[in-house]
Design an enzyme around this catalytic site. Structure first.
Site, short mmCIF file in Angstrom:
data_model
loop_
_atom_site.label_atom_id
_atom_site.label_comp_id
_atom_site.label_asym_id
_atom_site.label_seq_id
_atom_site.Cartn_x
_atom_site.Cartn_y
_atom_site.Cartn_z
CD GLU A 190 71.50 28.70 0.00
OE1 GLU A 190 72.44 28.35 -0.92
OE2 GLU A 190 70.71 29.29 -0.43
CG HIS B 268 70.79 33.79 2.21
ND1 HIS B 268 69.75 33.87 2.48
CD2 HIS B 268 70.96 32.33 1.33
CE1 HIS B 268 68.87 32.89 1.79
NE2 HIS B 268 69.61 31.94 1.01
CG HIS C 178 64.75 31.92 0.11
ND1 HIS C 178 65.34 32.57 -0.75
CD2 HIS C 178 65.80 31.12 0.72
CE1 HIS C 178 66.44 32.28 -1.06
NE2 HIS C 178 66.81 31.21 -0.26
CG HIS D 3 67.50 27.96 3.89
ND1 HIS D 3 68.32 29.16 4.33
CD2 HIS D 3 67.55 28.06 2.40
CE1 HIS D 3 68.70 29.84 3.32
NE2 HIS D 3 68.07 28.92 2.02
CB CYS E 167 62.53 30.39 -4.36
SG CYS E 167 63.33 31.12 -3.12
MN MN Z 1 68.78 30.04 0.20
#
Ligand code: MN
Length: 155
Positions: free
Chosen positions: A64, A66, A70, A104, A118
């Site tokens: 995914e 975004h 992270h 990732h 995370c």
């Molecule tokens: Mn992610």
């Protein structure tokens, strides 16, 4: 989450006191295999959450991207991650930064889990899944293609 005890004890099996082990995502929401999630910390003041994810042997998180970033710290096991076009082996205490809008995915080795912390914004955009064209573009690199097939190299 006010009024919580200030220490949540670490328990056997990579659990924390009074923290539920949750499904990673809703089934069918996105492709993944054998991933659990524990929400360790959430603070409106800090505007972030700290989660512990564990990927079972042979499992993988969703591929995914975004806008939110992270910070990932490996805590358990071994595996590989794809960040952008780069595949890296990861082991405990490695720190992986995932920049905005960067594909990732984390994959555990065949015989070991991969557990990681995370840190993420509490208020964040929804992950985007790759289109067939996105997957084709990623798979131009043979190493990435092999990673996406689950064939983990020793690189
Ligand atoms: Mn992610």
């Amino acid at each position: 989450m006010n009024g919580l005890p200030q220490i949540r004890r670490f328990l056997d099996g990579f659990r924390w006191e009074d923290v539920d082990r949750l499904a990673y995502k809703h089934a069918g929401e996105a492709p993944f295999r054998d991933v659990t999630r524990q929400l360790l910390f959430a603070s409106a003041d800090l505007g972030c959450e700290l989660r512990y994810f564990e990927v079972g042997p042979g499992g993988f998180s969703t591929l995914e991207r975004h806008r939110h970033v992270h910070a990932v710290m490996i805590l358990r096991g071994r595996g590989q991650c794809l960040v952008g076009g780069t595949i890296r082996r990861v082991a405990p205490y490695d720190l992986v930064t995932v920049p905005p809008l960067t594909w990732h995915q984390f994959r555990a080795g065949p015989d070991t889990p991969l557990g990681f912390l995370c840190m993420v914004n509490a208020d964040r955009d929804r992950p985007e899944l790759p289109s067939p064209d996105d997957l084709a573009a990623l798979a131009v690199d043979p190493a990435v293609a092999a990673f996406l097939r689950g064939a983990l190299s020793d690189s």
